[in-house]
Design a protein around this motif. Sequence first.
Motif, mmCIF file in Angstrom:
data_model
loop_
_atom_site.group_PDB
_atom_site.id
_atom_site.type_symbol
_atom_site.label_atom_id
_atom_site.label_comp_id
_atom_site.label_asym_id
_atom_site.label_seq_id
_atom_site.Cartn_x
_atom_site.Cartn_y
_atom_site.Cartn_z
ATOM 1 N N ARG A 193 1.773 -93.995 -8.968
ATOM 2 C CA ARG A 193 2.905 -93.931 -9.885
ATOM 3 C C ARG A 193 4.245 -94.132 -9.196
ATOM 4 N NH1 ARG A 193 3.209 -88.917 -11.161
ATOM 5 N NH2 ARG A 193 4.571 -88.772 -12.912
ATOM 6 N N ASN A 194 4.315 -93.743 -7.937
ATOM 7 C CA ASN A 194 5.605 -93.824 -7.260
ATOM 8 C C ASN A 194 5.909 -95.210 -6.715
ATOM 9 O OD1 ASN A 194 6.032 -91.175 -7.898
ATOM 10 N ND2 ASN A 194 5.112 -90.436 -5.991
ATOM 11 N N TYR B 85 10.629 -99.604 -13.443
ATOM 12 C CA TYR B 85 9.291 -99.003 -13.489
ATOM 13 C C TYR B 85 8.443 -99.981 -14.298
ATOM 14 C CZ TYR B 85 5.711 -95.429 -14.590
ATOM 15 O OH TYR B 85 4.548 -94.716 -14.708
ATOM 16 N N GLY C 81 11.995 -97.401 -9.407
ATOM 17 C CA GLY C 81 10.657 -97.277 -9.976
ATOM 18 C C GLY C 81 10.490 -96.131 -10.953
ATOM 19 N N VAL C 82 11.597 -95.616 -11.491
ATOM 20 C CA VAL C 82 11.528 -94.500 -12.445
ATOM 21 C C VAL C 82 11.856 -95.018 -13.847
ATOM 22 C CG1 VAL C 82 12.601 -92.291 -13.069
ATOM 23 C CG2 VAL C 82 12.067 -92.788 -10.672
ATOM 24 N N ASN C 83 11.223 -94.429 -14.865
ATOM 25 C CA ASN C 83 11.422 -94.871 -16.252
ATOM 26 C C ASN C 83 12.867 -94.671 -16.728
ATOM 27 O OD1 ASN C 83 11.820 -92.339 -17.903
ATOM 28 N ND2 ASN C 83 9.907 -91.815 -16.892
ATOM 29 N N CYS D 202 14.274 -90.787 -17.492
ATOM 30 C CA CYS D 202 14.410 -89.962 -16.289
ATOM 31 C C CYS D 202 15.441 -90.567 -15.341
ATOM 32 C CB CYS D 202 13.071 -89.802 -15.579
ATOM 33 S SG CYS D 202 11.949 -88.724 -16.465
ATOM 34 N N VAL E 108 18.253 -81.356 -16.121
ATOM 35 C CA VAL E 108 16.897 -81.604 -16.593
ATOM 36 C C VAL E 108 16.280 -80.313 -17.121
ATOM 37 C CG1 VAL E 108 16.384 -83.647 -15.230
ATOM 38 C CG2 VAL E 108 16.045 -81.401 -14.206
ATOM 39 N N CYS F 131 15.325 -82.263 -9.971
ATOM 40 C CA CYS F 131 14.605 -83.302 -10.693
ATOM 41 C C CYS F 131 13.131 -83.282 -10.373
ATOM 42 C CB CYS F 131 15.154 -84.677 -10.388
ATOM 43 S SG CYS F 131 14.360 -85.916 -11.411
ATOM 44 N N CYS G 252 11.237 -85.812 -10.527
ATOM 45 C CA CYS G 252 10.746 -87.090 -10.030
ATOM 46 C C CYS G 252 10.521 -87.085 -8.528
ATOM 47 C CB CYS G 252 11.738 -88.200 -10.347
ATOM 48 S SG CYS G 252 12.419 -88.064 -11.975
ATOM 49 N N GLY H 144 6.733 -86.430 -6.682
ATOM 50 C CA GLY H 144 5.563 -86.904 -7.406
ATOM 51 C C GLY H 144 5.358 -86.107 -8.681
ATOM 52 N N CYS I 18 7.992 -87.255 -13.920
ATOM 53 C CA CYS I 18 8.954 -88.211 -14.461
ATOM 54 C C CYS I 18 8.524 -89.679 -14.459
ATOM 55 C CB CYS I 18 10.265 -88.108 -13.717
ATOM 56 S SG CYS I 18 11.429 -87.057 -14.573
ATOM 57 N N ALA I 19 8.056 -90.140 -13.333
ATOM 58 C CA ALA I 19 7.896 -91.586 -13.145
ATOM 59 C C ALA I 19 6.980 -92.227 -14.178
ATOM 60 C CB ALA I 19 7.376 -91.881 -11.765
#
Lengths: 351, 94
Positions: free
Chosen positions: A54-55, A81, A106-108, A111, B68, B85, B87, B90, B93-94
């Motif tokens: 995911r990261n 992302y 890479g974050v939505n 966020c 947040v 945060c 994010c 890990g 968030c992502a």
Amino acid sequence: MLEEKTCCCSRPALNEDWVIGNVETPAGVIPQVRTLLTKKDKVGAIKVRCAIGRNNYIVTPGLYAAGSPTDESMVFVSANYKLSFDHLRRALDGIDCWILVLDTKGVNVWCAAGKRTFSTDEIINQVIETELLRIVSHHKLIVPQLGAPGVSAVNVRKECGFSVIYGPVRANDIPAFINADFKATPEMRKVQFTLRDRIAVIPVELVIWFKQALGIAVVLSLLSGITHDGYTFTVMPKVFGMVFAGWLTGGAIVPALLPWLPGRSFAIKGLWCAIILWGIFFISKLTGSTMLENSGWLLMLSAIVSFMSLNFTGTSTYTSMSGVKKEMKIAMPIQIAAVIAGLIFIVWGGF
Amino acid sequence: MKYLKNVATLKLDTEKCIGCGICLSVCPHKVFDLNPGKVEIIDFDACMECGACMMNCPVEALYVKTGVGCASGIINGILGGGGECCCDKGGICA
């Protein structure tokens, strides 16, 4: 595969497998993206939904084309992302437009807006980097509504001359938004947290908490092996089973049942589920033979499930920081005390 | 779904408000409504303090202490884990 970084410049890579061609513009060649998702995109989405890679599920920031856009086509802004980007390009099927991908690490979108990487400055930066003014003749950007916490429309206009139009929350609503002359209905503006949304986040919840659950299970089962007759391994499967039932309850049952659980506090919502879970074990005579052991398990399961639930505030779409801080101040000292007392009661009670 | 009552830090300065309605467009929880000429807060407890309204209000009529609404993020912040945060480690968030 998608982690590839371009070497020399901010131009998007032309060799991604979702790039199907290119569009010539006064500012150079712009990659044209596929607007139908392939099996590879779908597998990628499933993987990140299960917290795998995911990261590093990213798209090179910059300008892309969907369909065959001209200088009059609209510009949609997105995050880098890949899941956000894929949602957008799928929604743009059949629409000729530009996609401006910001570098959000890479974050939505939502966020990233909260972290201010999806920001006024980054929009301005990408508008300049991509020489957007040479590519489009209008001065409009369609920014996803969830980017708004990081973007000041007034400042974007002041600094680079583009006016921001806030698009709908969900990319799926974009065709309807365009048909309504770039107006979003109140429904398109509202963030949901449907059963489907909540089920989609369960795998990530379970993966995030797996290590902690394993740690508690190992410590508890090792300690509860100590009895006055010597050391026994017979309790181990039972202890593991009960701790992991707590983990499943906190990571899957609470998220799924969230709106129907009594109370507004997430820790309380979790507590109800923990009590029911304990009740099931108690009736099944799994919580031990002594009063001490029984109450130890009630405390332990309550702490595990309510702590995981409290942390689900971050995944949910409607909790405020002030609210979470208030809830944490009350719940966390009780949860910590319950873990310690639970541990002592279980070990002592089984001695 | 509603979160805790009376905790949000949202403030609207009606004097400054010019009734442009941009806050209605950016708010994800329908906190505001537009009366002719002025905005009003119709669902205070639905505010999640994202700050979209404050960022986009052209006359600074809105204030909210943003952050947040995420327990892991707040714990990370307290433990010095790179700000509040989720994010960063890990998280979700992502």
